[in-house]
Enzyme design. Sequence first.
Site, PDB file in Angstrom:
ATOM      1  N   LYS A  87      -7.271  95.623  62.046  1.00  0.00           N
ATOM      2  CA  LYS A  87      -6.684  94.670  61.088  1.00  0.00           C
ATOM      3  C   LYS A  87      -7.395  93.328  61.185  1.00  0.00           C
ATOM      4  O   LYS A  87      -7.707  92.700  60.178  1.00  0.00           O
ATOM      5  CB  LYS A  87      -5.188  94.470  61.369  1.00  0.00           C
ATOM      6  N   CYS A 176      13.587  91.104  64.412  1.00  0.00           N
ATOM      7  CA  CYS A 176      12.391  91.471  65.164  1.00  0.00           C
ATOM      8  C   CYS A 176      12.475  91.116  66.644  1.00  0.00           C
ATOM      9  O   CYS A 176      12.233  91.952  67.487  1.00  0.00           O
ATOM     10  CB  CYS A 176      11.230  90.806  64.439  1.00  0.00           C
ATOM     11  N   MET A 177      12.842  89.897  66.986  1.00  0.00           N
ATOM     12  CA  MET A 177      12.877  89.577  68.412  1.00  0.00           C
ATOM     13  C   MET A 177      14.087  88.764  68.811  1.00  0.00           C
ATOM     14  O   MET A 177      14.113  88.192  69.891  1.00  0.00           O
ATOM     15  CB  MET A 177      11.574  88.910  68.864  1.00  0.00           C
ATOM     16  N   MET A 368       9.912  96.377  69.726  1.00  0.00           N
ATOM     17  CA  MET A 368      11.000  96.684  68.803  1.00  0.00           C
ATOM     18  C   MET A 368      11.961  97.764  69.301  1.00  0.00           C
ATOM     19  O   MET A 368      13.121  97.773  68.926  1.00  0.00           O
ATOM     20  CB  MET A 368      10.435  97.085  67.447  1.00  0.00           C
ATOM     21  N   GLY A 405       6.071  90.586  67.398  1.00  0.00           N
ATOM     22  CA  GLY A 405       5.354  91.228  66.317  1.00  0.00           C
ATOM     23  C   GLY A 405       4.773  90.289  65.288  1.00  0.00           C
ATOM     24  O   GLY A 405       3.936  90.694  64.489  1.00  0.00           O
ATOM     25  N   GLN A 406       5.212  89.051  65.285  1.00  0.00           N
ATOM     26  CA  GLN A 406       4.730  88.120  64.262  1.00  0.00           C
ATOM     27  C   GLN A 406       3.960  86.972  64.917  1.00  0.00           C
ATOM     28  O   GLN A 406       4.244  86.593  66.049  1.00  0.00           O
ATOM     29  CB  GLN A 406       5.900  87.571  63.446  1.00  0.00           C
TER      30      GLN A 406
END
Lengths: 781, 181
Positions: A87, A176-177, A368, A405-406
């Site tokens: 990516k 998400c977190m 997650m 994740g972000q």
Amino acid sequence: MTHCDRRGFLGALSGIGVAAFGPRDCAAARDLPIQDPQGHADLKWDKAPCRYCGTGCGVEVGVKDGKVMAVRGDAASPVNQGLLCVKGYHLPAMLYGKDRLQYPMLRKDGKLERISWEQAIATIAERFGQALADKGPDGVAVYGSGQWTVFDGYAALKWVKGGMKSNNLDPNARLCMASAVMGFMTQFQSDEPMGCYEDLDVGQDFFLWGNNMAEMHPVLFSRMLENKRRNPGVRIVDIATRRTPTSDYADLYVEFEPGSDLALANGILHLLVAKGKVAESFVTENCVFKRGIEDLDKIGYGCFGEQAEKYTFADETKDATREDFVKFLADYTPEKVAAITGVPVQQIQALADMYGDAERRAVSMWCMGVNQHTRGTWMNNLITDIHLLTGKISRPGNNPFSLTGQPSACGTVREVGTLANRLPADMVVNNPEHRAKAEKLWGLQEGTINPKPGHHAVDMFRAFQRGDVVAMWIQTTNPWVTMPNLHRFDRKPGDGRFLVVSDIYPTPTTDVADLILPSAAWVEREGVFGNTERRTQQWNKMVEPPGEAREDAWQIVQVAKRMGMGNLFPWPEGDWHEPMFEEYRKFTLGIGKDLASYAELKSTRGMLWPVVDGKETRYRYAAGFDPYVKKAAGVHFYKAKGYGEKAAIWLRPYHPPAEVPDAQYPFWLCTGRVLEHWHTGSMTRRVKQLHQAAPRAYVEINRADATRLGIKTGDKVRLVSRRGKLELPAMVDGRGKPPAGSVFVPFFDEGLLVNRLTLDAMDNISKEPDYKKCAVAVERA
Amino acid sequence: MNARILAAFLLLAACGDDSQKTAVPGVPGAVKTLASVRAERRLFDGAPPVIPHHDFGADCISCHTTAGMSVPQFGFAPPAPHDPEQLQGAMSRCRMCHVFASKEPAFADNDFVGLRQDLRAGKRLNDLAPPVIPHQTLLRENCMACHTGPAAREEIRCPHPERERCVQCHLPQQTTGEFSR
């Protein structure tokens, strides 16, 4: 001439012998013309963190003629040392999809029409003003993002909490977190991990809890594999509900029944106590014991059909003792745990022996699987309990390490505090001292900030659907793909409520917006992200955004100014990034969350906070590493003022998942991500190479189930849950291999929305939904 | 214009299609892909190439050995240019960077124009000096992978592979254009 005379040049190469050149070389060399028609060396390179995940890899961005033409891994970045994942290498194309949003658009009579920024700003200011007048601060909401830069998040926080006096500000990071946040907060009263990525280089035993790191954090996974190559004694344990590419590299694969990780972790704690593996002096000196509400009937799951509209459970913090702890764990004998989890007794013993081996270092990592869990905060607590009990914490290679994740879930959401109950630097709105500090730093009147926490993410969308919230602004995220149980949020614009969406591409979320704003992406604007290991990273604007796209923070500031809240943003139009950051930074100084100055961030590849006297902190709470620790040796959990500056070991029981397979819906459904796509794919699907590698969602089915149902790879399969149906192609023996009785579907595909099936059950404390466990029927379509 | 060229490349990028192969001079029987096909396999020069063949379900290194391997019907499987030691560690998960190409139509059109680097761009101190290395050497530690063997493009083929220590004479060119500190 028969010899190439390079002596002068070779002089610079001390220590390397003089090469002999034959005539053939010289001829060959002469034949090659010197040319550089593409002028690749003319590219201007500048540093930036990657746009995608929370790893925060450093990339160098090559720009020519106002366009990004290439990227490469930044060898100077301590995070990735020059390596990227697929990516990251394909980042530049993400900016140039033909369908970039370029102009503000307003829906009139069902059709989107281009309008000017002036009209857009006036419309938003009017609709939000009207909502405030009609409904008060509860009538407005902003749904933000862990992809927001620090500037975007800070502008939104100040506008919502300091300007509109509302707390209806929550991010997609809630999905998400949030459980990791509440894990750290309940145990250390300070958010974010104590370790850093060096743990990957020096750890010995790695425990991956429900974490497909090979695909989701590939660069960190590589770093761990390189450690294993150099140190063959390194062991990787994959504790999971499905075989993934990560399992291929594991020394031990431990498969548990979905949701039973709570029992497994308690089983490990039980054995650590039973076998005398507790680090007694560490625990006595540094830990306290706590327990909360444990009654399943009092807690529930907060989902549709149960506590359907609002979920407001609040936990209690009660003192416990070492004796309570031992008594509590008595329930979790290996045999009982094996019965609940499906994990053989020998494996439970092996895990406890590994964690309990005082001679070896242990790192636990999760993402997650643990966080998107109806008891996610508890699971975070239990993993950290293991590290506290064995004293394997706050030292190199010995840490519980939550992955994100972000790209700025940490830097923006957690540190700036763009959550319904938060203010910057771990402060909360329901604490009068915290409100006073924020009001003072913002130059606001006492009592401005609303003490009542706002709607958490899922609740915010329910409130919007009910009509309690009538004006909502969504930035940098795609909730009409990611919200669980999407049916609840079906929307047709024109329902009297007002939805603004800022994004860079059309998505299912812009499809239901009343007003769409075009945003500047990544290096089209100046920014700061904070990654998983507390590293704050700054980048400069390198190219112009397309059309009239503008950065999210600018959009918010313009609306705030139009609403008469310009006092919140007193900086000149052309130069506000640094002063805004420096104002925000004041919240962090002197309390162990100290961010580096903007000047320091500009000149480095990021710095790990707390940064004191220009020095970053690799290991928090550790003597010799953390400048706030005055002890000569050991650790000091100095942020946990409420626990006497000790960390809390929580007693957390096993509770079953909200929905389990039965005769009508006999399969577990788990959802998640794939390597090639980032979250909802709105960026990565516009990159040909990534899209072609993973063009659409699919359902992974175990071979035994597939054989029994007569399904083979590529066949169309219908999944049915209590909430919806979805038809998609089957994948047997694909990259992920679920065990019999369970299926997996990735969520990136807006054309095959798996969240039409998922259950909106959520964690009792963090209010993070559980995307990993619900029941479905599987049939041939 | 660019989109059309890309679309044309897309059609041409079929693997195993002999019309897209050209003979390797001096290596009887060996074939390699056209430069245009090479370009199509990368988003830009420097990006990891996609995997042009289908999934054989085998370990990549069973064909992409340290010396490379001729695979009947498919051509030459070049060796990885990465540090052979790291291929057992940091670089052991090939598909972290290399993904399978397919003929799937695009999700949305894209205007990106990638860096295309002249393969002979290595500058020399003087006419007779050995060219400097015009690309990053990070992740390209094994020079032989691209500069020798049947996979090597003619324009960058090494005339003296017997001299194993390439960086003794060829200096990595500093092209990083350091940002201001």
